[in-house]
Design an enzyme around this catalytic site. Structure first.
Site, PDB file in Angstrom:
ATOM      1  CG  ASP A  99       8.635  27.363 -12.437  1.00 49.31           C
ATOM      2  OD1 ASP A  99       7.434  27.643 -12.522  1.00 49.31           O
ATOM      3  OD2 ASP A  99       9.388  27.286 -13.409  1.00 49.31           O
ATOM      4  CD  GLU A 130      11.065  34.307 -17.245  1.00 50.05           C
ATOM      5  OE1 GLU A 130      12.299  34.389 -17.477  1.00 50.05           O
ATOM      6  OE2 GLU A 130      10.488  33.236 -17.001  1.00 50.05           O
ATOM      7  CD1 TRP A 133       1.052  30.208 -16.728  1.00 49.29           C
ATOM      8  CD2 TRP A 133       0.003  31.559 -15.286  1.00 49.29           C
ATOM      9  NE1 TRP A 133       1.910  30.478 -15.682  1.00 49.29           N
ATOM     10  CE2 TRP A 133       1.292  31.314 -14.779  1.00 49.29           C
ATOM     11  CE3 TRP A 133      -0.843  32.369 -14.539  1.00 49.29           C
ATOM     12  CZ2 TRP A 133       1.757  31.858 -13.579  1.00 49.29           C
ATOM     13  CZ3 TRP A 133      -0.391  32.906 -13.336  1.00 49.29           C
ATOM     14  CH2 TRP A 133       0.892  32.660 -12.875  1.00 49.29           C
ATOM     15  CD1 TRP A 139       4.792  26.938 -19.576  1.00 48.65           C
ATOM     16  CD2 TRP A 139       5.935  27.061 -21.475  1.00 48.65           C
ATOM     17  NE1 TRP A 139       5.975  26.243 -19.419  1.00 48.65           N
ATOM     18  CE2 TRP A 139       6.688  26.299 -20.557  1.00 48.65           C
ATOM     19  CE3 TRP A 139       6.462  27.256 -22.759  1.00 48.65           C
ATOM     20  CZ2 TRP A 139       7.942  25.763 -20.866  1.00 48.65           C
ATOM     21  CZ3 TRP A 139       7.698  26.717 -23.076  1.00 48.65           C
ATOM     22  CH2 TRP A 139       8.421  25.982 -22.130  1.00 48.65           C
ATOM     23  CD1 TRP A 174       8.619  31.338 -10.419  1.00 50.66           C
ATOM     24  CD2 TRP A 174       7.098  32.835  -9.771  1.00 50.66           C
ATOM     25  NE1 TRP A 174       7.852  31.655 -11.520  1.00 50.66           N
ATOM     26  CE2 TRP A 174       6.911  32.570 -11.148  1.00 50.66           C
ATOM     27  CE3 TRP A 174       6.241  33.764  -9.142  1.00 50.66           C
ATOM     28  CZ2 TRP A 174       5.909  33.181 -11.912  1.00 50.66           C
ATOM     29  CZ3 TRP A 174       5.247  34.356  -9.897  1.00 50.66           C
ATOM     30  CH2 TRP A 174       5.091  34.065 -11.262  1.00 50.66           C
ATOM     31  CD  GLN A 206       1.683  27.076 -16.787  1.00 49.92           C
ATOM     32  OE1 GLN A 206       1.224  27.404 -17.866  1.00 49.92           O
ATOM     33  NE2 GLN A 206       2.894  27.458 -16.395  1.00 49.92           N
TER      34      GLN A 206
HETATM   35  C1  9YW Z   1       9.074  25.972 -16.975  1.00 48.52           C
HETATM   36  C2  9YW Z   1       6.730  30.128 -19.317  1.00 48.52           C
HETATM   37  C3  9YW Z   1       6.739  29.522 -17.919  1.00 48.52           C
HETATM   38  C4  9YW Z   1       5.646  30.125 -17.043  1.00 48.52           C
HETATM   39  C5  9YW Z   1       5.824  29.760 -15.573  1.00 48.52           C
HETATM   40  C6  9YW Z   1       7.238  30.076 -15.162  1.00 48.52           C
HETATM   41  C7  9YW Z   1       8.213  29.324 -16.039  1.00 48.52           C
HETATM   42  C8  9YW Z   1       9.282  27.256 -16.269  1.00 48.52           C
HETATM   43  O1  9YW Z   1       8.038  29.748 -17.375  1.00 48.52           O
HETATM   44  O2  9YW Z   1       8.078  27.949 -15.940  1.00 48.52           O
HETATM   45  O3  9YW Z   1      10.097  25.376 -17.367  1.00 48.52           O
HETATM   46  O4  9YW Z   1       7.920  25.577 -17.169  1.00 48.52           O
HETATM   47  O5  9YW Z   1       7.438  29.810 -13.814  1.00 48.52           O
HETATM   48  O6  9YW Z   1       4.890  30.446 -14.787  1.00 48.52           O
HETATM   49  O7  9YW Z   1       4.396  29.712 -17.483  1.00 48.52           O
HETATM   50  O8  9YW Z   1       6.816  31.517 -19.251  1.00 48.52           O
END
Ligand code: 9YW
Length: 409
Positions: A158, A382, A35, A33, A339, A101
């Protein structure tokens, strides 16, 4: 105690290291991912700079021709996550999603350079790629100078209440059948709802239908919301990019202009009735009236705004562990649902370190201590319940460990 936690945090980064890139956590999030990876690079920089630079390089190797750096890079297929590469059909050099992102990578690269000045040649090579990515945001994502998201996943927050109104306007009745995987890893009560997921997927289907053509999407995408997280992180990242560019002898005049544009854009997110920076629907022009931790990113963006202090303080005081992702006093606050209430160490770092830089010492100290306390008591989760401190979501989480190593510990 601290020594032990340092070791645990380093062990988590090693555990999630796939060789060149780091997973957020095994099981729930089996890919790279965007960020998360920037946080991981910074975490590695505290004990293995070479590995840190590699992380950044792998992230930027997924950059699309047009400059976008996707929110997920699907290096190796994994049936444990949905939606995967076959659903997203990104058009980059590595199978990927079709959205971006929060662009924190340049800011973490600046930190890495401080920790490891010998990495300068690698930083120089990455600098122009980061600039191209920042240019992409300026071209495709602005509304009155504020940065918009085109999908709730793009904000990294999200299911934040910020998107509720815009989500209700999306017709997802024809989204079709699909099987979620997230709810098999984590308690569904902590995850976004089916209503949300239907719309997350519908937006992906719309993107795929035009081959992720940003120009077409600007016309047809039913979701476009100007977001404080995106606006403040990009503003900060532009400042860091500019400072590094000067050091490398690059022409930074365009970046100066971008900063001015984003400063003007940030001001359009100030909602006087809320006493906070707010998300604004770019399609309707309406504020969402949601008080979240994203407002307090103004300091991180270099905006020392006295107007934002009172509501931020109230949010700190309303929870045992600061700072909740959604105002604990607001209707609809849910302390464990992603969130919509929980406290997130990564946001705490961005908010708290920004406050430290801008002289908001008291609030910063409170956030930093609470962040450390959460990890000391309950490990590297997390996110956490802001009242009870209960660890939630995925465990052995990369970016939480990085925040310990780089800041809270
Ligand atoms: C998704 C990985 C990601 C983060 C996001 C978080 C969540 C869910 O998990 O996203 O399925 O993409 O909201 O900020 O980058 O940790």
């Amino acid at each position: 105690m601290t020594m032990e936690l340092d070791e645990q945090a380093r062990a988590i980064l090693r555990l999630n290291d796939m060789g060149g890139y780091t997973l957020p956590t095994h099981g729930l999030y089996p890919y790279q991912w965007n960020w998360d990876s920037a946080f991981a690079a910074w975490g590695f920089a505290t004990f293995d700079p070479d590995r840190a630079w590699t992380e950044m390089e792998t992230l930027m190797s997924g950059q699309w021709e047009d400059g976008m750096v996707p929110h997920i890079l699907f290096h190796r297929p994994d049936a444990g996550y949905f939606p995967g590469p076959d659903v997203w059909q990104g058009r980059g050099p590595i199978p990927s999603s079709g959205i971006s992102q929060p662009p924190v990578a340049a800011s973490f690269m600046a930190k890495m350079l401080d920790l490891d000045p010998s990495g300068e040649p690698r930083a120089r090579a990455l600098w122009s790629k980061l600039k191209k990515w920042h240019a992409w945001f300026m071209e495709w994502r602005l509304d009155k100078g504020a940065v918009c998201i085109t999908h709730p996943w793009e904000a990294g927050r999200d299911n934040a209440p910020d998107w509720d109104v815009a989500m209700m306007a999306i017709d997802a009745s024809d989204v079709g059948e699909y099987t979620r995987r997230d709810t098999s890893h984590v308690d569904p009560a902590m995850r976004p709802t089916k209503f949300d997921y239907d719309r997350y997927l519908k937006l992906v289907q719309i993107g795929v239908s035009v081959g992720w053509d940003h120009e077409k999407l600007r016309e047809i995408n039913p979701f476009r919301v100007a977001d404080p997280t995106m606006t403040f992180t990009l503003l900060r990242a532009q400042r860091d990019l500019l400072a590094m560019g000067r050091r490398f002898g690059e022409d930074v005049s365009e970046i100066s202009e971008w900063i001015t544009t984003l400063e003007i854009g940030a001001e359009t997110l100030w909602n006087p009735e809320l006493g906070a920076y707010d998300s604004r629907d770019a399609l309707t022009g309406m504020f969402n009236n949601v008080r979240s931790n994203a407002s307090a990113l103004c300091w991180y963006a270099g905006i020392n705004d006295p107007r934002a202090v009172p509501a931020t303080k109230r949010m700190l005081d309303a929870a045992e562990y600061a700072i909740a992702s959604f105002d604990p006093e607001a209707e609809g606050f849910e302390p464990l649902r992603y969130w919509r209430g929980p406290v997130w160490p990564i946001m705490n770092y961005l908010v708290g370190s920004g406050m430290e830089e801008q002289g908001q010492i008291e609030m910063a100290a409170r956030i930093r201590q609470d962040t450390a306390r959460l990890m000391e008591l309950n490990g590297f989760a997390e996110y956490y319940d802001p009242n009870e401190g209960t660890p939630a979501g995925g465990g052995s989480f990369t970016w939480t460990a990085a925040v310990w190593l780089g800041w809270a510990g």
